[in-house]
Design a protein around this motif. Sequence first.
Motif, mmCIF file in Angstrom:
data_model
loop_
_atom_site.group_PDB
_atom_site.id
_atom_site.type_symbol
_atom_site.label_atom_id
_atom_site.label_comp_id
_atom_site.label_asym_id
_atom_site.label_seq_id
_atom_site.Cartn_x
_atom_site.Cartn_y
_atom_site.Cartn_z
ATOM 1 N N VAL A 171 18.538 -4.051 5.264
ATOM 2 C CA VAL A 171 17.810 -5.161 6.025
ATOM 3 C C VAL A 171 16.876 -4.378 6.672
ATOM 4 O O VAL A 171 17.584 -2.790 7.316
ATOM 5 C CB VAL A 171 18.906 -5.870 6.717
ATOM 6 C CG1 VAL A 171 17.754 -7.296 7.476
ATOM 7 C CG2 VAL A 171 19.763 -6.670 5.518
ATOM 8 N N VAL A 172 15.540 -4.482 7.275
ATOM 9 C CA VAL A 172 15.112 -3.852 7.893
ATOM 10 C C VAL A 172 14.457 -5.316 8.843
ATOM 11 O O VAL A 172 14.201 -6.205 8.496
ATOM 12 C CB VAL A 172 13.096 -3.082 7.515
ATOM 13 C CG1 VAL A 172 12.182 -2.735 8.807
ATOM 14 C CG2 VAL A 172 13.834 -2.222 6.721
ATOM 15 N N CYS A 173 14.528 -4.611 10.204
ATOM 16 C CA CYS A 173 14.226 -5.838 11.211
ATOM 17 C C CYS A 173 13.032 -6.029 11.923
ATOM 18 O O CYS A 173 13.378 -4.876 12.475
ATOM 19 C CB CYS A 173 15.134 -5.797 12.013
ATOM 20 S SG CYS A 173 17.202 -6.513 11.154
ATOM 21 N N PRO A 174 11.742 -5.662 12.107
ATOM 22 C CA PRO A 174 10.530 -5.759 12.717
ATOM 23 C C PRO A 174 10.591 -6.144 14.177
ATOM 24 O O PRO A 174 11.578 -7.275 13.972
ATOM 25 C CB PRO A 174 9.483 -6.743 11.618
ATOM 26 C CG PRO A 174 10.038 -6.517 10.733
ATOM 27 C CD PRO A 174 11.421 -6.160 10.603
ATOM 28 N N LEU A 195 3.104 -3.370 21.237
ATOM 29 C CA LEU A 195 3.471 -4.177 19.849
ATOM 30 C C LEU A 195 3.523 -3.048 18.187
ATOM 31 O O LEU A 195 3.103 -2.614 18.180
ATOM 32 C CB LEU A 195 2.088 -4.771 19.388
ATOM 33 C CG LEU A 195 2.591 -6.161 20.778
ATOM 34 C CD1 LEU A 195 1.256 -7.262 19.894
ATOM 35 C CD2 LEU A 195 3.188 -6.702 20.673
ATOM 36 N N GLY A 196 4.884 -3.546 17.632
ATOM 37 C CA GLY A 196 4.322 -2.722 16.041
ATOM 38 C C GLY A 196 3.208 -2.964 15.424
ATOM 39 O O GLY A 196 2.363 -4.316 15.188
ATOM 40 N N GLU A 197 3.127 -1.642 14.345
ATOM 41 C CA GLU A 197 2.007 -2.662 13.114
ATOM 42 C C GLU A 197 2.552 -2.405 12.609
ATOM 43 O O GLU A 197 3.940 -2.089 12.463
ATOM 44 C CB GLU A 197 0.653 -0.552 13.382
ATOM 45 C CG GLU A 197 0.080 -0.966 14.963
ATOM 46 C CD GLU A 197 -0.933 -1.864 15.022
ATOM 47 O OE1 GLU A 197 -1.065 -2.548 13.810
ATOM 48 O OE2 GLU A 197 -1.247 -1.806 16.170
ATOM 49 N N PRO A 198 1.829 -2.852 11.079
ATOM 50 C CA PRO A 198 2.536 -3.359 9.922
ATOM 51 C C PRO A 198 3.100 -2.292 9.175
ATOM 52 O O PRO A 198 3.995 -2.350 8.896
ATOM 53 C CB PRO A 198 1.468 -4.287 9.395
ATOM 54 C CG PRO A 198 0.684 -4.874 9.969
ATOM 55 C CD PRO A 198 1.185 -3.899 11.408
ATOM 56 N N ALA A 199 2.068 -0.964 9.672
ATOM 57 C CA ALA A 199 2.324 0.500 9.622
ATOM 58 C C ALA A 199 4.336 0.794 9.667
ATOM 59 O O ALA A 199 4.359 1.982 9.366
ATOM 60 C CB ALA A 199 1.159 1.352 8.942
ATOM 61 N N ASP A 200 4.237 0.545 10.495
ATOM 62 C CA ASP A 200 5.225 1.112 10.901
ATOM 63 C C ASP A 200 6.409 0.448 10.226
ATOM 64 O O ASP A 200 7.598 0.696 10.455
ATOM 65 C CB ASP A 200 5.464 0.333 12.711
ATOM 66 C CG ASP A 200 4.503 1.264 13.635
ATOM 67 O OD1 ASP A 200 4.247 2.233 13.417
ATOM 68 O OD2 ASP A 200 4.039 0.193 14.561
ATOM 69 N N VAL A 201 6.561 -0.537 9.907
ATOM 70 C CA VAL A 201 7.818 -1.320 9.129
ATOM 71 C C VAL A 201 7.664 -0.869 7.670
ATOM 72 O O VAL A 201 8.469 -0.223 6.863
ATOM 73 C CB VAL A 201 7.400 -2.844 9.140
ATOM 74 C CG1 VAL A 201 8.348 -3.660 8.373
ATOM 75 C CG2 VAL A 201 7.394 -2.943 10.456
ATOM 76 N N ALA A 202 6.072 -0.734 7.527
ATOM 77 C CA ALA A 202 6.142 -0.070 5.677
ATOM 78 C C ALA A 202 6.573 0.778 6.077
ATOM 79 O O ALA A 202 7.186 1.257 4.289
ATOM 80 C CB ALA A 202 4.307 -0.036 5.330
ATOM 81 N N ARG A 216 0.952 -0.994 0.063
ATOM 82 C CA ARG A 216 0.101 0.396 0.206
ATOM 83 C C ARG A 216 0.768 1.109 -0.118
ATOM 84 O O ARG A 216 0.476 2.392 -0.657
ATOM 85 C CB ARG A 216 -1.243 0.236 1.379
ATOM 86 C CG ARG A 216 -2.418 -0.926 1.575
ATOM 87 C CD ARG A 216 -2.865 -0.899 2.637
ATOM 88 N NE ARG A 216 -3.635 -2.256 2.411
ATOM 89 C CZ ARG A 216 -3.677 -2.809 3.144
ATOM 90 N NH1 ARG A 216 -2.578 -2.981 4.247
ATOM 91 N NH2 ARG A 216 -5.000 -4.195 3.325
ATOM 92 N N ASP A 217 1.902 1.145 0.879
ATOM 93 C CA ASP A 217 2.793 2.548 0.967
ATOM 94 C C ASP A 217 3.366 3.129 -0.244
ATOM 95 O O ASP A 217 3.895 3.684 -1.019
ATOM 96 C CB ASP A 217 3.932 2.275 1.740
ATOM 97 C CG ASP A 217 2.951 2.955 3.612
ATOM 98 O OD1 ASP A 217 1.505 3.082 3.539
ATOM 99 O OD2 ASP A 217 3.592 2.876 4.250
ATOM 100 N N LEU A 218 3.953 1.522 -1.176
ATOM 101 C CA LEU A 218 4.156 1.866 -2.226
ATOM 102 C C LEU A 218 3.991 2.145 -3.735
ATOM 103 O O LEU A 218 4.245 2.946 -4.201
ATOM 104 C CB LEU A 218 5.172 0.149 -3.069
ATOM 105 C CG LEU A 218 6.032 -0.047 -1.717
ATOM 106 C CD1 LEU A 218 6.961 -1.124 -2.262
ATOM 107 C CD2 LEU A 218 7.367 0.573 -1.894
#
Length: 254
Positions: free
Chosen positions: A185-188, A219-226, A26-28
Amino acid sequence: MEGLRLDGRTAVVTGGAGAIGAAISRDLADLGAHVIVADRDLPGAEKIAAELVVELGGGTRMCLGRAAHLDLASPASIEEFAAAHQPDVVVHNAGVSVVEPFVAGDPAMWDLMWQVNLRGPMLLTKLVLPRMTERGWGRLVYISSDGARAGSGGEGAYAATKAGLFGLAKSLAREVARGGVTVNVVCPGPTDTPMLRRVSAEQPGLVDKLARAIPMRRLGEPADVAGLVAYLCTHRAAYITGQVLSVSGGVTMH
């Protein structure tokens, strides 16, 4: 702010039907990229792809998503996919995880995690990278895990396969820097996804325990990573490469 658009670029998100993959897709798309939502779950990928609609003004809307089948455990599937798609951006998000004591692990499952979490991204990268360097522009982002970076009880085999992405990305970053390709690299950290909820259903109180250990107390949300992934794919991040970045609410600090 200039340099934060991806208009005209094609992006692949593996594991795009999952919670984090969908948020990245979605973000892309919001940044203007045409997004190929790649997943073994084709109906799930088609659902996410159909949601990637942007407003062009004047009441005009455009769908920037396409779905594609991709099974990272199958070299043949990867080769077929790469023959049909030559993206500018690849986000290697797909992954398989099992939470269990290491000594109780099934080596057959270790093999599956190795195939999906490490061998698959390696093979897909090998097949799409030459075109990126020929064009003089590309973005590779590997989604690993804070469990691979800092250790996580019950995830020894998973962490081992995800940690392999660190060495791959850092080595590739040195090889392709002059070709205009960045590799990160992104590490959730602990992230609220259906997969985590399935694990927590078997371990009552796990979510609360995890949240209490996070400085931000959630907790993190998927949007935080995105959000971080999307930024790394833009021109403004052109001088960032070979990095391992955590999105963990402060659990991991380097």
